[in-house]
Enzyme design. Structure first.
Site, PDB file in Angstrom:
ATOM      1  N   GLU A 314       4.393  -0.241   4.424  1.00  0.00           N
ATOM      2  CA  GLU A 314       4.808  -1.621   4.132  1.00  0.00           C
ATOM      3  C   GLU A 314       5.200  -1.801   2.665  1.00  0.00           C
ATOM      4  O   GLU A 314       4.753  -2.738   1.993  1.00  0.00           O
ATOM      5  CB  GLU A 314       3.704  -2.608   4.524  1.00  0.00           C
ATOM      6  CG  GLU A 314       3.353  -2.529   5.997  1.00  0.00           C
ATOM      7  CD  GLU A 314       2.377  -3.579   6.478  1.00  0.00           C
ATOM      8  OE1 GLU A 314       1.571  -4.053   5.663  1.00  0.00           O
ATOM      9  OE2 GLU A 314       2.422  -3.917   7.666  1.00  0.00           O
ATOM     10  N   ASP A 393      -1.623  -3.435  15.017  1.00  0.00           N
ATOM     11  CA  ASP A 393      -2.078  -4.269  13.898  1.00  0.00           C
ATOM     12  C   ASP A 393      -2.956  -5.444  14.339  1.00  0.00           C
ATOM     13  O   ASP A 393      -2.502  -6.585  14.299  1.00  0.00           O
ATOM     14  CB  ASP A 393      -0.836  -4.801  13.155  1.00  0.00           C
ATOM     15  CG  ASP A 393      -1.169  -5.311  11.762  1.00  0.00           C
ATOM     16  OD1 ASP A 393      -2.308  -5.093  11.316  1.00  0.00           O
ATOM     17  OD2 ASP A 393      -0.288  -5.915  11.135  1.00  0.00           O
ATOM     18  N   GLU A 421      -6.205 -12.998  11.465  1.00  0.00           N
ATOM     19  CA  GLU A 421      -4.770 -13.015  11.151  1.00  0.00           C
ATOM     20  C   GLU A 421      -3.903 -13.298  12.375  1.00  0.00           C
ATOM     21  O   GLU A 421      -3.018 -14.148  12.332  1.00  0.00           O
ATOM     22  CB  GLU A 421      -4.379 -11.679  10.520  1.00  0.00           C
ATOM     23  CG  GLU A 421      -2.884 -11.563  10.279  1.00  0.00           C
ATOM     24  CD  GLU A 421      -2.457 -10.235   9.686  1.00  0.00           C
ATOM     25  OE1 GLU A 421      -3.323  -9.419   9.339  1.00  0.00           O
ATOM     26  OE2 GLU A 421      -1.243 -10.018   9.574  1.00  0.00           O
TER      27      GLU A 421
HETATM   28  C1  GCV Z   1      -2.651  -6.287   3.489  1.00  0.00           C
HETATM   29  C2  GCV Z   1      -0.659  -6.300   8.335  1.00  0.00           C
HETATM   30  C3  GCV Z   1      -0.812  -7.574   7.583  1.00  0.00           C
HETATM   31  C4  GCV Z   1      -0.622  -7.377   6.107  1.00  0.00           C
HETATM   32  C5  GCV Z   1      -1.620  -6.336   5.645  1.00  0.00           C
HETATM   33  C6  GCV Z   1      -1.396  -5.054   6.440  1.00  0.00           C
HETATM   34  C7  GCV Z   1      -2.424  -4.001   6.103  1.00  0.00           C
HETATM   35  O1  GCV Z   1       0.645  -5.857   8.309  1.00  0.00           O
HETATM   36  O2  GCV Z   1       0.090  -8.512   8.090  1.00  0.00           O
HETATM   37  O3  GCV Z   1      -0.819  -8.604   5.461  1.00  0.00           O
HETATM   38  O4  GCV Z   1      -1.504  -6.099   4.281  1.00  0.00           O
HETATM   39  O5  GCV Z   1      -1.509  -5.326   7.812  1.00  0.00           O
HETATM   40  O6  GCV Z   1      -3.395  -3.906   6.840  1.00  0.00           O
HETATM   41  O7  GCV Z   1      -2.248  -3.295   5.132  1.00  0.00           O
END
Ligand code: GCV
Length: 878
Positions: A314, A393, A421
């Site tokens: 990411e 996720d 989340e």
């Molecule tokens: C901290 C997901 C979340 C991100 C998070 C990522 C991760 O993609 O949406 O906000 O980043 O996981 O666990 O690194």
């Protein structure tokens, strides 16, 4: 985990005895499950009034103080803390190192010690015994921190009215029992839903760390021993000397509670902080930079826990930039940390978020095994691979990650999310331990043998005992830590499962409820039942059958936004097409992901005949009229599930209302408002998904509900005075794909003449509440106002979403409205056109980079979707 007990057998039979002590006092939830409320019949405990604490360790002293405080509060028992064993009974707190000094004669030592010389790390034993006519309660612990765990255990039992044991012992399942906080130095929290950081503000550690200390106490009370305080998307300047000195202050407030501080680091730090021209993990300059940095940290924080690493994921840079592997990167850190007993938690969450969605063989779910399996055995001993429970996720349901089965010579930690989340962001009640237990109890069948996830991460299956558990929690400055009072049960349950993955869910939730809400049997029965079904309820109205998430993945992951997951590089596709839906991950015709599981599991998932209904669409692409094992067609099952789920969510409201007067008013009202929101938002989810399925499949609901809402009056179909029709995007998040907005300062009206039979009704107004704007609505009948309210909610994620969509849609239900044919129902909306809202986000409370990035128009045009007139009753009109 070893756990034995001769505590009195039946918790239930004591429930009646200890039913509700006085509860009238208002409470803000800040003490969570550590309320230490006075119990009924405290005298029955007749405990010694002396607490003897051996040794001078500050954690032992803290344990004694906590015990004294708890006994005073729960029992009204005043104790004195001393370090000498006089000729009186006593509660003795001791650990292996100092016990011998207290009980000098071999006979005494043996009576207390038993066969305990080998007490495993962090374990404790509690004995009740009489010696020479005197009463003793002896805590014998492996370490001062274990004394603390024993104290919390004793207080937890007393708070529930359970008798104290003659003997009890407990050992944690694994050494890593950590929480992660995704806090940024500027005070914001990624995926945090309860206010700003308790650790940081304005680029620094907060001056006042009182909350951080209180959080450490809460963590210790559930056996958590490590807290990583910053975002895995780490600030690039995190490791400056100035910051490290500040972090030492956090470690200081954690230490009395046995919680180790840990940090997430960015692998580019040798460049960004050290000024080197590379961060190649195999470059000698980089190796030496990390060694010096680690030594610098340990000088200031001698009990520092270690690093968490997110890399090549990411947008975070990583070793791949230099053609190096995660093992190369992790090992450099691990070697620097090893002399200090620190660990590296390297995240298995490494994937390419620029996948080609046209490629039917591309599959994000494969990434974990593809990236890590070949590295098994190549990591240093103090590297632990931190693996998210599922391969994507934190969705409401995913299969268990196959990486757990692929790493056999590397310690592993299971990563779960307490912060919700993808599961309602603490606006929906979802008790996640139900899901975690399902994960932990999944048998991977490695080599055809039992290999449950809980045994893999606790090291039993592959003899890798240095792993464990991590949960992303993201508590904030709101008094009750996580916003929804019910969400605290997730944190509590996480700690209990990390300590003992075999702890029954019913016991965990029952204990939490009693500690948090009191022992009234009706309160306990009601809350336990609500929590225990809540994961299933949430899943059933937000996308069952293993669809993954149907939330807006390009936005804030809160409300529905179905196709946001499709046709982009993020790889959260579910491939909903005209012919059918689901990702074909089979070996035979799909991405081959299923082949990453051990044989037995792979065979189960590969075949439609044996693939479970609740994971079907994760593994297979099937037509909409595909017959499930349940006997229903897929699409009908989806329709039914969403109606059942939304109804179950609506039922939380009357279930909660039945407890009025039995719990304090402050928490009662706050929780009621949250359940009312959830009831309305569950309908937004239900309708979005069902309408979307009806459109794409072309198949009607056999029960005729989807797309037919006889009690609903669309705003755009009402007689308007100033309101203008607008499209809602995506279309499925507004009823009929449309809403109305008012841009006139004086306000606008919507009116309709009713032809309902005379009677009393509940009227729900479905509208949109934009973060920042405060519109005003008035509902009236024949010109007489029946309700006025302000759209002033700050819906998650406490960021500015200026759109009319599934994240901002909300409802207000006005109960018991008397109506008769010919009545004129009018809704008047007055928008919030403040110029400040137009000019930028700062006026709405956003700060720093976030505020500058967003700059949306936050004016709120009193938007309305529809009005629903339903039967007068306890359930929000459906
Ligand atoms: C901290 C997901 C979340 C991100 C998070 C990522 C991760 O993609 O949406 O906000 O980043 O996981 O666990 O690194």
């Amino acid at each position: 985990m070893r756990c034995s007990s001769v505590w009195f057998k039946s918790v239930a039979s004591f429930a009646l005895l200890f039913a509700s002590a006085a509860i009238a006092r208002a409470e803000d939830g800040s003490v969570a499950w550590l309320r230490y409320a006075r119990i009924a019949n405290p005298e029955k405990y007749s405990l010694p009034k002396r607490i003897v604490v051996a040794g001078t360790d500050p954690v032992s002293r803290n344990a004694a103080a906590e015990l004294a405080k708890g006994l005073q509060s729960e029992l009204g028992l005043t104790t004195t803390i001393t370090d000498t064993l006089a000729d009186q009974g006593a509660i003795i707190l001791t650990n292996l190192q100092v016990l011998a000094k207290l009980l000098p004669t071999p006979a005494q030592a043996e009576a207390v010690l038993g066969a305990a010389v080998d007490l495993p790390p962090e374990s404790y034993k509690i004995h009740s015994l009489q010696m020479q006519g005197r009463k003793y309660l002896v805590v014998q612990a492996a370490s001062p921190t274990a004394e603390l765990y024993a104290v919390f255990h004793i207080l937890e039992e007393i708070e529930q009215g359970n008798p104290l044991p003659t003997f009890f012992s407990s050992t944690p399942s694994a050494p890593i029992r950590w929480v992660d906080e995704w806090d940024n130095l500027n005070g914001t929290i990624e995926r945090g839903y309860a206010g700003p950081s308790i650790f940081f503000e304005n680029g620094h550690v907060r001056q006042d760390l009182t909350r951080a200390g209180k959080y450490a106490r809460l963590l210790a009370s559930i056996g958590i021993n490590g807290c990583n305080v910053n975002n895995v998307n780490a600030d690039l300047d995190l490791l400056t000397t100035e910051h490290i000195k500040e972090f030492a202050r956090i470690a200081d407030v954690f230490r009395p509670w046995g919680v180790k501080l840990a940090l997430s680091i960015d692998l580019t730090s040798p460049q960004t902080v050290g000024g080197l021209d590379t961060f190649d993990p195999l470059d000698p300059k980089v190796i030496s930079w990390w060694q010096q940095k680690v030594d610098e940290i340990y000088k200031l924080i001698p009990d520092f826990g270690g690093f968490t690493v997110k890399a090549d994921s990411e947008g975070r840079k990583g070793p791949s930039q230099y053609g190096r592997t995660p093992a190369d990167a992790a090992n450099v850190l691990a070697r620097a940390l090893a002399p200090h007993h620190g660990v590296v938690l390297y995240r298995g969450f490494v994937y390419n978020n620029h996948l080609d969605w046209h490629d039917l063989k591309a599959d994000r779910a494969r990434a974990g095994v593809d990236n890590f399996a070949s590295l098994d055995g190549k990591f240093e001993k103090n590297v632990i691979i931190q693996i998210k429970e599922g391969p994507i996720d934190f969705q409401a349901r995913e299969p268990v990650s196959p990486l757990f089965a692929a790493l056999r010579q590397t310690p592993q930690a299971l990563e779960v999310q307490t912060t919700q989340e993808y599961t309602g962001q603490q606006r929906h009640m979802v008790w996640l331990p139900s899901m975690w237990k399902w994960v932990l109890d999944t048998d991977m069948r490695v080599g055809g043998r039992p290999s449950h996830v809980k045994d893999i991460v606790t090291g039993k299956t592959f003899n890798q005992p240095t792993g464990g558990f991590v949960s992303v929690v993201n508590v904030g400055m709101e008094p009750n830590w996580l916003h929804h009072p019910m969400a605290m049960a997730n944190l509590y349950g996480y700690g209990k499962l990390a300590w003992n993955p075999d702890e029954p869910l019913e016991k965990i939730i029952d204990t939490w409820t009693r500690l948090t809400w009191g022992n009234d049997p009706e309160v306990v029965r009601t809350i336990d039942a609500m929590q225990l079904k809540s994961w299933h309820v949430y899943e059933s109205y937000t996308g069952p059958n293993g669809m993954g998430t149907l939330t807006n993945i390009l936005g804030y992951h809160f409300g529905p936004g179905i196709e946001s997951a499709e046709r982009n590089g993020w790889g959260q596709w579910f491939r909903g097409e005209k012919d059918g839906i689901g990702m074909d991950r089979t070996v035979a015709t799909g991405t081959g992901y299923i082949g990453q599981y051990p044989k037995e599991l792979a065979e189960k998932y590969e075949s439609l005949a044996s693939c479970p209904d609740d994971l079907l669409l994760f593994f297979h692409h099937v037509p909409y009229d595909y017959k499930l094992h349940s006997g229903k067609t897929l699409v009908q099952s989806i329709y039914d599930s969403h109606y059942e789920g939304a109804l179950a969510a609506a039922e939380y409201v009357p279930q909660w209302e039945s407890l009025k007067g039995k719990i304090d008013a402050e928490r009662y009202e706050k929780t009621l408002a949250l359940f009312e929101f959830q009831a309305g938002h569950a309908i937004v989810w239900r309708d979005a998904i069902n309408n979307w399925f009806r459109r794409i499949s072309g198949i009607d609901d056999a029960q005729g509900r989807v797309g037919h809402d006889p009690n609903r009056i669309e705003a755009e179909a009402m007689k308007t005075g100033g309101y203008k029709m607008v499209d809602v995007t995506p279309w499925e998040t507004g009823s009929g794909g449309r809403a109305v907005e008012c841009r006139e300062e004086k306000g606008c009206t919507l009116a309709t003449t009713l032809d309902k039979p005379a009677g009393t009704y509940d009227v729900a107004v479905q509208y949109f509440d934009i973060w920042g704007g405060v519109s005003t609505y008035t509902l009236s009948v024949n010109g007489a106002a029946v309700a006025t309210w302000k759209a002033d909610d700050k819906l998650p994620p406490a960021q500015a979403d200026p759109h009319l969509d599934g994240q901002t849609s909300t409802r207000r239900t006005i109960r018991h409205v008397a109506l008769k044919p010919g009545d004129v129902l009018e809704l008047r909306g007055v928008p919030d056109l403040r110029i400040g809202l137009f000019h930028g986000a700062q006026t709405a409370g956003l700060s720093g980079a976030q505020g500058l990035r967003m700059q949306p128009d936050l004016r709120e045009f009193a938007p309305v979707d529809y009005i629903e007139i339903g039967p007068d009753g306890p359930i929000t009109p459906q």
